[in-house]
Design an enzyme around this catalytic site. Structure first.
Site, PDB file in Angstrom:
ATOM      1  N   ASP A  67       0.793  -1.101   0.117  1.00  0.00           N
ATOM      2  CA  ASP A  67      -0.343   0.280   0.077  1.00  0.00           C
ATOM      3  C   ASP A  67       0.929   1.614   0.036  1.00  0.00           C
ATOM      4  O   ASP A  67       2.361   1.248  -0.013  1.00  0.00           O
ATOM      5  CB  ASP A  67      -1.164  -0.037   1.659  1.00  0.00           C
ATOM      6  CG  ASP A  67      -0.035  -0.392   2.802  1.00  0.00           C
ATOM      7  OD1 ASP A  67       0.958   0.045   2.951  1.00  0.00           O
ATOM      8  OD2 ASP A  67      -0.759  -0.786   3.619  1.00  0.00           O
ATOM      9  N   ASN A 136      -7.376  -1.802  14.341  1.00  0.00           N
ATOM     10  CA  ASN A 136      -8.459  -1.657  13.576  1.00  0.00           C
ATOM     11  C   ASN A 136      -8.827  -2.667  12.759  1.00  0.00           C
ATOM     12  O   ASN A 136      -9.949  -2.683  12.409  1.00  0.00           O
ATOM     13  CB  ASN A 136      -9.204  -0.596  12.931  1.00  0.00           C
ATOM     14  CG  ASN A 136      -7.722   0.183  11.704  1.00  0.00           C
ATOM     15  OD1 ASN A 136      -7.252  -0.922  11.674  1.00  0.00           O
ATOM     16  ND2 ASN A 136      -7.950   1.598  11.263  1.00  0.00           N
ATOM     17  N   HIS A 138      -7.641  -3.809   9.962  1.00  0.00           N
ATOM     18  CA  HIS A 138      -6.823  -3.442   8.631  1.00  0.00           C
ATOM     19  C   HIS A 138      -6.053  -4.333   8.034  1.00  0.00           C
ATOM     20  O   HIS A 138      -4.988  -5.141   9.126  1.00  0.00           O
ATOM     21  CB  HIS A 138      -7.084  -2.025   7.898  1.00  0.00           C
ATOM     22  CG  HIS A 138      -6.084  -1.819   9.005  1.00  0.00           C
ATOM     23  ND1 HIS A 138      -5.355  -0.162   8.455  1.00  0.00           N
ATOM     24  CD2 HIS A 138      -4.502  -1.927   9.186  1.00  0.00           C
ATOM     25  CE1 HIS A 138      -4.007  -0.202   8.698  1.00  0.00           C
ATOM     26  NE2 HIS A 138      -3.244  -0.427   9.288  1.00  0.00           N
ATOM     27  N   GLU A 143      -9.779  -1.612   5.131  1.00  0.00           N
ATOM     28  CA  GLU A 143      -9.881  -0.775   6.168  1.00  0.00           C
ATOM     29  C   GLU A 143     -11.022  -1.275   6.741  1.00  0.00           C
ATOM     30  O   GLU A 143     -12.281  -1.602   5.982  1.00  0.00           O
ATOM     31  CB  GLU A 143     -10.496   1.096   5.903  1.00  0.00           C
ATOM     32  CG  GLU A 143      -8.871   2.130   5.633  1.00  0.00           C
ATOM     33  CD  GLU A 143      -7.904   1.847   6.726  1.00  0.00           C
ATOM     34  OE1 GLU A 143      -7.518   0.910   7.389  1.00  0.00           O
ATOM     35  OE2 GLU A 143      -8.019   2.724   7.867  1.00  0.00           O
TER      36      GLU A 143
END
Ligand code: PGA
Length: 245
Positions: A67, A136, A138, A143
């Site tokens: 990413d 979280n 991800h 996400e």
């Protein structure tokens, strides 16, 4: 999915390095996908040491990045490009011709994504993809709530990602969106290595491995993936209730 729980970060990282080395030994022209973040740093150090010690040939492999932060130039420390060069490509002696990364500086993220998708297809998929997990849930910048069937795409970043992201930069940096390989590509990888260490990751590891499989926790899809190996140290595993080892 296979889960391996280790006594410490060292043994976890050494195993990740060994799996990458095995992949390259078995397929010298493997397509490898690397993430940034703190989790894989020791794996990268050990990978470079093992490569030197055992004369592993990385000259035929091809490398992509998982990413990138949109809007952040590659020469800025904290960009995925900068960090992958520093921790992976330079130590392993990987040449620019063997690398394709998302660029954070683009007016055409769709074209960026198309190029990456075509490259992955041309190589007939990713042979070994390494990823950390965000608190979280991800994977890369997939996400919470993102569409699991997507390939590379632009992604609005979750508040937790924006906050923790600042830690990778020397100065406060404007972050809003990222560009990432999609979960479809992550899950189709011939080896998907998910790494987590330390107590801050214990809650999300429990949710991902023992909660519902849901796109609210993209990492939970690791369980739907036959080729996945979850490598965690005992602190990250401390809240798990099932016997995994
Ligand atoms: P970390 O980040 O390795 O720095 O904990 C992981 C991630 O957010 O994917």
């Amino acid at each position: 999915m296979e889960v391996k729980i280790f006594d410490d970060y060292n043994t976890m990282s050494a195993t990740a390095a060994d799996i990458i080395i095995d992949c390259v030994k078995n397929k010298p022209n493997a397509l490898l996908c690397f993430p940034t973040g703190n989790t894989p740093l020791l794996s990268y150090k050990l990978l470079a040491e093992k490569k030197r010690e055992h004369h592993i040939d990385f000259t035929k492999c091809f490398c992509i990045g998982l990413d990138e932060w949109l809007g952040v130039p590659p020469e800025v420390k904290g960009s995925c490009s900068y960090d992958l060069h520093e921790h992976v490509f330079e130590p392993l002696g990987i040449k620019e011709l063997q690398i394709h990364l998302f660029t954070g500086i683009t007016n055409d993220t769709k074209a960026e994504c198309r190029t990456m998708n075509e490259l992955v297809r041309k190589h007939e998929g990713i042979d070994c993809l390494l990823a950390g997990i965000g608190i979280n849930g991800h994977i890369g910048f997939n996400e919470p709530g993102s569409d699991i069937s997507m390939e590379a795409h632009e992604q609005l970043l979750h508040p937790t990602t924006l906050a923790s992201g600042q830690n990778y930069f020397r100065a406060a940096t404007k972050l809003e969106k990222g560009i990432t390989l999609g979960m479809a590509q992550v899950m189709a990888s011939k080896r998907f290595l998910l790494l987590a260490n330390g107590t801050p990751k214990a809650a999300i590891i429990k949710t991902a491995l023992e909660g519902e499989v849901t796109n609210q926790v993209p990492a939970s899809y690791v369980r739907r993936c036959e080729n996945s190996i979850v490598l965690i140290d005992k602190d990250a595993a401390s809240l798990l209730e099932n016997k995994w080892n």
